[in-house]
Motif scaffolding. Sequence first.
Motif, PDB file in Angstrom:
ATOM      1  N   ILE A  69      99.358  19.875   2.233  1.00 50.32           N
ATOM      2  CA  ILE A  69     100.641  19.214   1.959  1.00 50.32           C
ATOM      3  C   ILE A  69     101.794  20.190   2.189  1.00 50.32           C
ATOM      4  CG2 ILE A  69     102.060  18.155   0.160  1.00 50.32           C
ATOM      5  CD1 ILE A  69      99.407  17.040  -1.008  1.00 50.32           C
ATOM      6  N   GLY A  70     101.658  21.401   1.699  1.00 49.34           N
ATOM      7  CA  GLY A  70     102.684  22.412   1.948  1.00 49.34           C
ATOM      8  C   GLY A  70     102.812  22.738   3.426  1.00 49.34           C
ATOM      9  N   GLY A  71     101.686  22.735   4.147  1.00 49.33           N
ATOM     10  CA  GLY A  71     101.719  22.983   5.586  1.00 49.33           C
ATOM     11  C   GLY A  71     102.439  21.892   6.351  1.00 49.33           C
ATOM     12  N   VAL A  72     102.247  20.647   5.933  1.00 45.11           N
ATOM     13  CA  VAL A  72     102.954  19.536   6.579  1.00 45.11           C
ATOM     14  C   VAL A  72     104.459  19.660   6.341  1.00 45.11           C
ATOM     15  CG1 VAL A  72     103.335  17.040   6.459  1.00 45.11           C
ATOM     16  CG2 VAL A  72     101.018  17.932   6.607  1.00 45.11           C
ATOM     17  N   VAL A  73     104.834  19.990   5.119  1.00 46.12           N
ATOM     18  CA  VAL A  73     106.264  20.131   4.811  1.00 46.12           C
ATOM     19  C   VAL A  73     106.877  21.268   5.626  1.00 46.12           C
ATOM     20  CG1 VAL A  73     107.902  20.746   2.994  1.00 46.12           C
ATOM     21  CG2 VAL A  73     106.083  19.112   2.524  1.00 46.12           C
ATOM     22  N   LEU A  74     106.208  22.420   5.661  1.00 45.46           N
ATOM     23  CA  LEU A  74     106.728  23.540   6.436  1.00 45.46           C
ATOM     24  C   LEU A  74     106.768  23.201   7.925  1.00 45.46           C
ATOM     25  CD1 LEU A  74     107.806  26.412   6.571  1.00 45.46           C
ATOM     26  CD2 LEU A  74     105.449  27.220   6.704  1.00 45.46           C
ATOM     27  N   ALA A  75     105.758  22.490   8.413  1.00 47.53           N
ATOM     28  CA  ALA A  75     105.736  22.115   9.828  1.00 47.53           C
ATOM     29  C   ALA A  75     106.894  21.184  10.183  1.00 47.53           C
ATOM     30  CB  ALA A  75     104.405  21.447  10.179  1.00 47.53           C
ATOM     31  N   VAL A  76     107.189  20.229   9.312  1.00 43.95           N
ATOM     32  CA  VAL A  76     108.300  19.308   9.573  1.00 43.95           C
ATOM     33  C   VAL A  76     109.635  20.054   9.562  1.00 43.95           C
ATOM     34  CG1 VAL A  76     109.591  17.363   8.600  1.00 43.95           C
ATOM     35  CG2 VAL A  76     107.108  17.242   8.789  1.00 43.95           C
ATOM     36  N   VAL A  77     109.834  20.906   8.566  1.00 47.52           N
ATOM     37  CA  VAL A  77     111.093  21.646   8.475  1.00 47.52           C
ATOM     38  C   VAL A  77     111.229  22.618   9.642  1.00 47.52           C
ATOM     39  CG1 VAL A  77     112.393  23.298   7.062  1.00 47.52           C
ATOM     40  CG2 VAL A  77     111.246  21.377   5.985  1.00 47.52           C
ATOM     41  N   LEU A  78     110.144  23.309  10.000  1.00 42.39           N
ATOM     42  CA  LEU A  78     110.188  24.248  11.121  1.00 42.39           C
ATOM     43  C   LEU A  78     110.414  23.512  12.438  1.00 42.39           C
ATOM     44  CD1 LEU A  78     109.923  27.161  12.115  1.00 42.39           C
ATOM     45  CD2 LEU A  78     107.465  26.764  12.314  1.00 42.39           C
ATOM     46  N   GLY A  79     109.756  22.390  12.623  1.00 41.27           N
ATOM     47  CA  GLY A  79     109.974  21.593  13.829  1.00 41.27           C
ATOM     48  C   GLY A  79     111.410  21.131  13.944  1.00 41.27           C
ATOM     49  N   TYR A  80     112.000  20.754  12.824  1.00 38.40           N
ATOM     50  CA  TYR A  80     113.403  20.334  12.824  1.00 38.40           C
ATOM     51  C   TYR A  80     114.308  21.493  13.235  1.00 38.40           C
ATOM     52  CZ  TYR A  80     117.999  18.959  11.157  1.00 38.40           C
ATOM     53  OH  TYR A  80     119.340  18.695  11.080  1.00 38.40           O
ATOM     54  N   THR A  81     114.061  22.677  12.676  1.00 37.53           N
ATOM     55  CA  THR A  81     114.923  23.810  13.013  1.00 37.53           C
ATOM     56  C   THR A  81     114.720  24.281  14.448  1.00 37.53           C
ATOM     57  OG1 THR A  81     113.350  25.441  12.166  1.00 37.53           O
ATOM     58  CG2 THR A  81     115.010  24.616  10.633  1.00 37.53           C
ATOM     59  N   MET A  82     113.567  23.988  15.032  1.00 39.29           N
ATOM     60  CA  MET A  82     113.339  24.386  16.424  1.00 39.29           C
ATOM     61  C   MET A  82     114.122  23.521  17.401  1.00 39.29           C
ATOM     62  SD  MET A  82     109.296  25.325  16.480  1.00 39.29           S
ATOM     63  CE  MET A  82     109.264  25.985  18.132  1.00 39.29           C
ATOM     64  N   VAL A  83     114.364  22.274  17.071  1.00 40.29           N
ATOM     65  CA  VAL A  83     115.063  21.377  18.002  1.00 40.29           C
ATOM     66  C   VAL A  83     116.519  21.150  17.621  1.00 40.29           C
ATOM     67  CG1 VAL A  83     112.954  20.194  18.692  1.00 40.29           C
ATOM     68  CG2 VAL A  83     114.283  19.294  16.790  1.00 40.29           C
ATOM     69  N   THR A  84     116.974  21.687  16.489  1.00 43.59           N
ATOM     70  CA  THR A  84     118.357  21.531  16.053  1.00 43.59           C
ATOM     71  C   THR A  84     119.017  22.906  16.045  1.00 43.59           C
ATOM     72  OG1 THR A  84     117.629  19.733  14.636  1.00 43.59           O
ATOM     73  CG2 THR A  84     119.839  20.590  14.259  1.00 43.59           C
ATOM     74  N   PRO A  85     119.813  23.218  17.046  1.00 43.17           N
ATOM     75  CA  PRO A  85     120.442  24.552  17.106  1.00 43.17           C
ATOM     76  C   PRO A  85     121.367  24.807  15.923  1.00 43.17           C
ATOM     77  CG  PRO A  85     120.702  23.367  19.178  1.00 43.17           C
ATOM     78  CD  PRO A  85     120.151  22.391  18.185  1.00 43.17           C
ATOM     79  N   GLY A  86     121.301  26.020  15.403  1.00 40.52           N
ATOM     80  CA  GLY A  86     122.190  26.417  14.319  1.00 40.52           C
ATOM     81  C   GLY A  86     121.763  25.963  12.941  1.00 40.52           C
ATOM     82  N   SER A  87     120.583  25.350  12.790  1.00 46.42           N
ATOM     83  CA  SER A  87     120.187  24.842  11.482  1.00 46.42           C
ATOM     84  C   SER A  87     119.468  25.884  10.631  1.00 46.42           C
ATOM     85  CB  SER A  87     119.291  23.613  11.640  1.00 46.42           C
ATOM     86  OG  SER A  87     118.132  23.956  12.354  1.00 46.42           O
ATOM     87  N   GLU A  88     118.992  26.949  11.235  1.00 41.48           N
ATOM     88  CA  GLU A  88     118.249  27.945  10.466  1.00 41.48           C
ATOM     89  C   GLU A  88     119.171  29.085  10.054  1.00 41.48           C
ATOM     90  OE1 GLU A  88     118.274  28.892  14.652  1.00 41.48           O
ATOM     91  OE2 GLU A  88     117.426  27.169  13.679  1.00 41.48           O
ATOM     92  N   VAL A  89     119.016  29.556   8.842  1.00 42.22           N
ATOM     93  CA  VAL A  89     119.876  30.621   8.333  1.00 42.22           C
ATOM     94  C   VAL A  89     119.079  31.763   7.709  1.00 42.22           C
ATOM     95  CG1 VAL A  89     121.876  29.162   7.904  1.00 42.22           C
ATOM     96  CG2 VAL A  89     120.154  29.426   6.129  1.00 42.22           C
ATOM     97  N   GLY A  90     117.818  31.580   7.485  1.00 40.71           N
ATOM     98  CA  GLY A  90     117.072  32.600   6.755  1.00 40.71           C
ATOM     99  C   GLY A  90     115.697  32.838   7.324  1.00 40.71           C
ATOM    100  N   ALA A  91     114.692  32.584   6.512  1.00 46.21           N
ATOM    101  CA  ALA A  91     113.311  32.869   6.888  1.00 46.21           C
ATOM    102  C   ALA A  91     112.859  32.008   8.072  1.00 46.21           C
ATOM    103  CB  ALA A  91     112.390  32.643   5.697  1.00 46.21           C
ATOM    104  N   LEU A  92     113.373  30.807   8.176  1.00 41.50           N
ATOM    105  CA  LEU A  92     112.989  29.963   9.306  1.00 41.50           C
ATOM    106  C   LEU A  92     113.551  30.497  10.614  1.00 41.50           C
ATOM    107  CD1 LEU A  92     113.224  26.453   7.700  1.00 41.50           C
ATOM    108  CD2 LEU A  92     111.195  27.776   8.216  1.00 41.50           C
TER     109      LEU A  92
END
Length: 147
Positions: A69-92
């Motif tokens: 479940i945690g892996g799915v959440v991290l995968a969704v958030v990471l996938g979002y930050t990969m296709v949305t420029p400027g959305s990541e500010v820290g560890a992602l």
Amino acid sequence: MRVEAIGAGVLVELIAVAVGATLPLPPELRINAGVALLTIGLAGGYVAGRVAGGNWRKGILHGSFAGAIGGVVLAVVLGYTMVTPGSEVGALWGLNYLIATGGLPTEFAAVYDRQLAIVFPALIGVLLAIEGAVAGGAAGTVSVEPP
């Protein structure tokens, strides 16, 4: 199956993902924080296995569910930050940087640009599920007897 054990493990992972996605970090810490974010499956799986109690089989079961479940959440958030420029500010940002500079040939990355935003987060999600199973199994063998 104890739902509260899985919930406790997932809560640890969700807090880590939320902090990693929203806490701005200095540039020199972002890569280290990204690598540290890859270990949240261990923390969530251990908590789930420990709360579940019992033998290592119970720990593996609860830890793998929490890690998945945690892996799915991290995968969704990471996938979002990969296709949305400027959305990541820290560890992602650190994870995205590691993926971008991981040694993929530029021609390959240019052709399969959108698919890489699915494959890499999915692999990270599987990694967290495996981490959760291992840590949950290790925590399931722990037994503390009151004095």
